[in-house]
Scaffold this motif. Structure first.
Motif, PDB file in Angstrom:
ATOM      1  N   PHE A 165       0.828  -1.190   0.000  1.00  0.00           N
ATOM      2  CA  PHE A 165       0.000   0.000   0.000  1.00  0.00           C
ATOM      3  C   PHE A 165       0.872   1.254   0.000  1.00  0.00           C
ATOM      4  O   PHE A 165       1.882   1.323   0.703  1.00  0.00           O
ATOM      5  N   GLU A 166       0.480   2.236  -0.791  1.00  0.00           N
ATOM      6  CA  GLU A 166       1.193   3.518  -0.861  1.00  0.00           C
ATOM      7  C   GLU A 166       0.987   4.297   0.437  1.00  0.00           C
ATOM      8  O   GLU A 166      -0.024   4.138   1.126  1.00  0.00           O
ATOM      9  N   ARG A 167       1.956   5.175   0.757  1.00  0.00           N
ATOM     10  CA  ARG A 167       1.810   6.077   1.907  1.00  0.00           C
ATOM     11  C   ARG A 167       2.130   7.496   1.450  1.00  0.00           C
ATOM     12  O   ARG A 167       3.151   7.730   0.808  1.00  0.00           O
ATOM     13  N   MET A 168       1.240   8.424   1.782  1.00  0.00           N
ATOM     14  CA  MET A 168       1.360   9.784   1.251  1.00  0.00           C
ATOM     15  C   MET A 168       0.795  10.765   2.276  1.00  0.00           C
ATOM     16  O   MET A 168      -0.264  10.516   2.863  1.00  0.00           O
ATOM     17  N   SER A 169       1.501  11.877   2.486  1.00  0.00           N
ATOM     18  CA  SER A 169       0.991  12.883   3.426  1.00  0.00           C
ATOM     19  C   SER A 169      -0.193  13.628   2.807  1.00  0.00           C
ATOM     20  O   SER A 169      -0.325  13.717   1.583  1.00  0.00           O
ATOM     21  N   TYR A 170      -1.029  14.164   3.656  1.00  0.00           N
ATOM     22  CA  TYR A 170      -2.158  14.977   3.193  1.00  0.00           C
ATOM     23  C   TYR A 170      -1.661  16.147   2.359  1.00  0.00           C
ATOM     24  O   TYR A 170      -2.239  16.463   1.312  1.00  0.00           O
ATOM     25  N   GLU A 200       1.021  16.376   0.502  1.00  0.00           N
ATOM     26  CA  GLU A 200       1.401  15.900  -0.829  1.00  0.00           C
ATOM     27  C   GLU A 200       0.160  15.577  -1.656  1.00  0.00           C
ATOM     28  O   GLU A 200       0.110  15.864  -2.861  1.00  0.00           O
ATOM     29  N   ALA A 201      -0.853  14.999  -1.019  1.00  0.00           N
ATOM     30  CA  ALA A 201      -2.084  14.655  -1.732  1.00  0.00           C
ATOM     31  C   ALA A 201      -2.765  15.913  -2.275  1.00  0.00           C
ATOM     32  O   ALA A 201      -3.240  15.922  -3.424  1.00  0.00           O
ATOM     33  N   ILE A 202      -2.789  16.973  -1.487  1.00  0.00           N
ATOM     34  CA  ILE A 202      -3.397  18.237  -1.937  1.00  0.00           C
ATOM     35  C   ILE A 202      -2.627  18.779  -3.143  1.00  0.00           C
ATOM     36  O   ILE A 202      -3.220  19.242  -4.131  1.00  0.00           O
ATOM     37  N   ARG A 203      -1.298  18.707  -3.083  1.00  0.00           N
ATOM     38  CA  ARG A 203      -0.471  19.188  -4.200  1.00  0.00           C
ATOM     39  C   ARG A 203      -0.787  18.400  -5.474  1.00  0.00           C
ATOM     40  O   ARG A 203      -0.933  18.979  -6.565  1.00  0.00           O
ATOM     41  N   ILE A 204      -0.926  17.071  -5.340  1.00  0.00           N
ATOM     42  CA  ILE A 204      -1.235  16.220  -6.498  1.00  0.00           C
ATOM     43  C   ILE A 204      -2.612  16.568  -7.062  1.00  0.00           C
ATOM     44  O   ILE A 204      -2.792  16.675  -8.279  1.00  0.00           O
ATOM     45  N   LEU A 205      -3.580  16.759  -6.195  1.00  0.00           N
ATOM     46  CA  LEU A 205      -4.936  17.086  -6.630  1.00  0.00           C
ATOM     47  C   LEU A 205      -4.982  18.451  -7.330  1.00  0.00           C
ATOM     48  O   LEU A 205      -5.662  18.617  -8.350  1.00  0.00           O
ATOM     49  N   TYR A 208      -1.810  10.517   5.487  1.00  0.00           N
ATOM     50  CA  TYR A 208      -1.545  10.784   6.896  1.00  0.00           C
ATOM     51  C   TYR A 208      -1.200  12.258   7.117  1.00  0.00           C
ATOM     52  O   TYR A 208      -0.945  13.005   6.179  1.00  0.00           O
ATOM     53  N   ASP A 209      -1.192  12.653   8.393  1.00  0.00           N
ATOM     54  CA  ASP A 209      -0.875  14.026   8.812  1.00  0.00           C
ATOM     55  C   ASP A 209      -1.839  15.052   8.216  1.00  0.00           C
ATOM     56  O   ASP A 209      -1.485  15.882   7.377  1.00  0.00           O
ATOM     57  N   VAL A 249      -4.652   9.202  10.033  1.00  0.00           N
ATOM     58  CA  VAL A 249      -4.422   8.414   8.820  1.00  0.00           C
ATOM     59  C   VAL A 249      -5.739   7.867   8.299  1.00  0.00           C
ATOM     60  O   VAL A 249      -6.605   7.441   9.065  1.00  0.00           O
ATOM     61  N   ASP A 250      -5.906   7.915   6.982  1.00  0.00           N
ATOM     62  CA  ASP A 250      -7.034   7.277   6.298  1.00  0.00           C
ATOM     63  C   ASP A 250      -6.476   6.329   5.244  1.00  0.00           C
ATOM     64  O   ASP A 250      -5.499   6.658   4.570  1.00  0.00           O
ATOM     65  N   LEU A 251      -7.120   5.173   5.102  1.00  0.00           N
ATOM     66  CA  LEU A 251      -6.772   4.252   4.019  1.00  0.00           C
ATOM     67  C   LEU A 251      -7.819   4.404   2.922  1.00  0.00           C
ATOM     68  O   LEU A 251      -9.017   4.171   3.146  1.00  0.00           O
ATOM     69  N   LEU A 252      -7.357   4.799   1.730  1.00  0.00           N
ATOM     70  CA  LEU A 252      -8.236   4.957   0.579  1.00  0.00           C
ATOM     71  C   LEU A 252      -8.024   3.777  -0.361  1.00  0.00           C
ATOM     72  O   LEU A 252      -6.887   3.409  -0.660  1.00  0.00           O
ATOM     73  N   VAL A 253      -9.124   3.185  -0.820  1.00  0.00           N
ATOM     74  CA  VAL A 253      -9.013   2.038  -1.717  1.00  0.00           C
ATOM     75  C   VAL A 253      -9.824   2.291  -2.990  1.00  0.00           C
ATOM     76  O   VAL A 253     -10.854   2.965  -2.957  1.00  0.00           O
ATOM     77  N   PRO A 254      -9.354   1.771  -4.113  1.00  0.00           N
ATOM     78  CA  PRO A 254     -10.093   1.939  -5.368  1.00  0.00           C
ATOM     79  C   PRO A 254     -11.523   1.416  -5.257  1.00  0.00           C
ATOM     80  O   PRO A 254     -11.769   0.369  -4.652  1.00  0.00           O
TER      81      PRO A 254
END
Length: 459
Positions: free
Chosen positions: A301-306, A308-313, A350-351, A373-378
């Protein structure tokens, strides 16, 4: 003669001779001198064919058997010449236990999920829902097996509570006050209520689990939780089940490790123990499901900070209904983009900003984010939500004050930080969302035996 369930019969390599089965008639048809019935007893997806000869003393009655009727059949288990079936029963006797009228709503045709929700008391007799609820049962047992093997202790946390774990305020009130008296007085006087104060149905067993984790080490609670959220979506019901492990001497990284191990174990077990029932969903509900489950069991499973996720979005070319910026609570469309389109596998975020998370999550050194932390799944979005808990009494009290919370009702919770506090972490896994993930069922109401939704409490 002792009854044998159909799932046991299908396992036989050689016939034991005479057998007794009891079940419900799925279909019946007549041929010259014979009546053929397909019987299902709920023990498995497969029916067994019963061949009743016209020489049987009650053959005329057998010819009147309708779909949905309950019968008991004795006869010889013999190899079936029919395609796709190993055995059939040559009936020596057919007892009609109950004759269903012609108005029985489950006839031999495809029924919509919407229609079947209106007859939730009968839908377990269909192939799809019989399979779904056998899988649900197996997964309940697998959860307990996993935690027993891991040395966790099972906690039965209260269903009625005086505290709000999530702080959302969307709780069902529990009261013994007479509505007529309340109307007459024009107010609710909780001091005269059963518990002497306001009480509600629980939204989480977490706070109780934290207390036991700091005594027994590793614990879990698994049971019903309730949200009075007036939402008619495919992802919301008012009563659902949560699995909530809580682990002493555990940090956020260990929490993610545990979540990944749990999900992989449960999916693997489902593939091994529920292969026939899952096969129905692979064939008729979601043909892409086998590949998705293979990813869950085989990929890290991938691990990514919140952050970083906002930047990707923000940098994605995807057009979202809800705008993206740091500080928002991610919507389902954001979560599913990250899991389904960006990393194409489960991802831990996470974070998160402390402004969108509950009081009990541990404040990070930046004083802006918490160890959530939240686990997101397809296909699902959020499956797990958790955190490392705030174990420092002074920081926890400051956080509660910052959020305008009354500390008095949480005196016992604060005691756990006062007497031998240790780092600890845990999460909640939405059991129905897990079931949706492994079956491909798109509406949460279809993995709950009797769903409770706004304006609906039938059955």
């Amino acid at each position: 003669m002792k009854r044998i369930k159909i799932n046991r019969l299908t396992e036989y390599d050689t016939s034991p001779g005479q057998v007794l089965i009891k079940g419900w008639v799925r279909t019946r048809r007549d041929a010259k001198g014979f009546s053929f019935m397909e019987i299902n007893d709920g023990s498995c997806l497969e029916n067994i064919q019963v061949v009743a000869d016209s020489q049987l003393s009650n053959y005329t009655d057998i010819q009147g058997i309708t779909t949905g009727s309950a019968v008991a059949v004795t006869g010889a288990l013999v190899p079936s010449p029919g395609k796709g079936q190993k055995w059939e029963i040559q009936a020596a006797g057919v007892e009609i236990i109950s004759l269903a009228p012609e108005t029985y709503p489950l006839q031999k045709k495809r029924h919509t999920d919407e229609f079947l929700r209106t007859i939730a008391h009968l839908r377990p007799r269909t192939n799809k829902y019989g399979a779904a609820f056998r899988i649900r049962s197996e997964m309940v047992q697998a959860i307990h097996r996993f935690y027993r093997e891991k040395g966790f202790y099972c906690l039965t946390s209260p269903v009625i509570t005086g505290s709000d774990c999530e702080g959302a305020g969307e709780m069902f009130r529990v009261t013994s006050l007479d509505p007529a008296q309340v109307a007459k007085q024009g107010k609710l006087d909780f001091s005269k209520d059963f518990f002497g104060q306001e009480s509600n149905l629980t939204v989480s067993g977490q706070l109780s689990a934290e207390m036991f984790a700091q005594a027994l080490g590793d614990v879990y609670t698994f049971g019903p939780t309730f949200r009075a959220e007036n939402s008619n979506t495919s992802r919301h019901v008012a009563e659902f089940w949560m699995l909530e492990p809580e682990m002493a001497f555990c940090d956020l990284s260990g929490n993610m490790d545990h979540g990944e191990e749990l999900v992989k174990y449960l999916v693997t077990h489902a593939l091994d123990a529920c292969d026939q029932d899952l096969g129905l969903f692979f064939k008729f509900v979601d043909k892409g499901l086998p590949k998705q489950l293979e990813i869950l069991t085989s990929k890290t499973f991938e691990r990514m900070s919140y952050t970083e996720a906002i930047r990707i979005l923000e940098k994605s070319s995807k057009k979202f209904e809800y705008p993206v910026k740091f500080g928002i609570d991610l919507q389902s469309e954001h979560e599913r983009f990250l899991a389904e389109e960006y990393v194409k596998k489960p991802v831990f975020l996470y974070d998160y900003p402390k402004t969108i998370k509950p009081f009990y999550m541990r404040i990070n050194d930046d004083n802006t984010t918490v160890a959530a932390v939240d686990l997101l799944v397809p296909g699902i979005g959020e499956l797990i939500g958790g955190s490392q808990r705030e174990e420092r009494l002074d920081v926890l009290e400051s956080r509660m004050e910052e959020m305008g919370m009354d500390k008095e009702p949480y005196w016992w919770y604060l005691d756990s930080r006062r007497y031998g506090s240790v780092p600890h972490a845990g999460f909640g896994l939405g059991f129905e969302r897990f079931l949706m993930m492994i079956t491909g069922i798109k509406n949460i109401r279809d993995v709950v035996p009797f769903p409770r939704t706004p304006g609906s409490i039938d059955f």
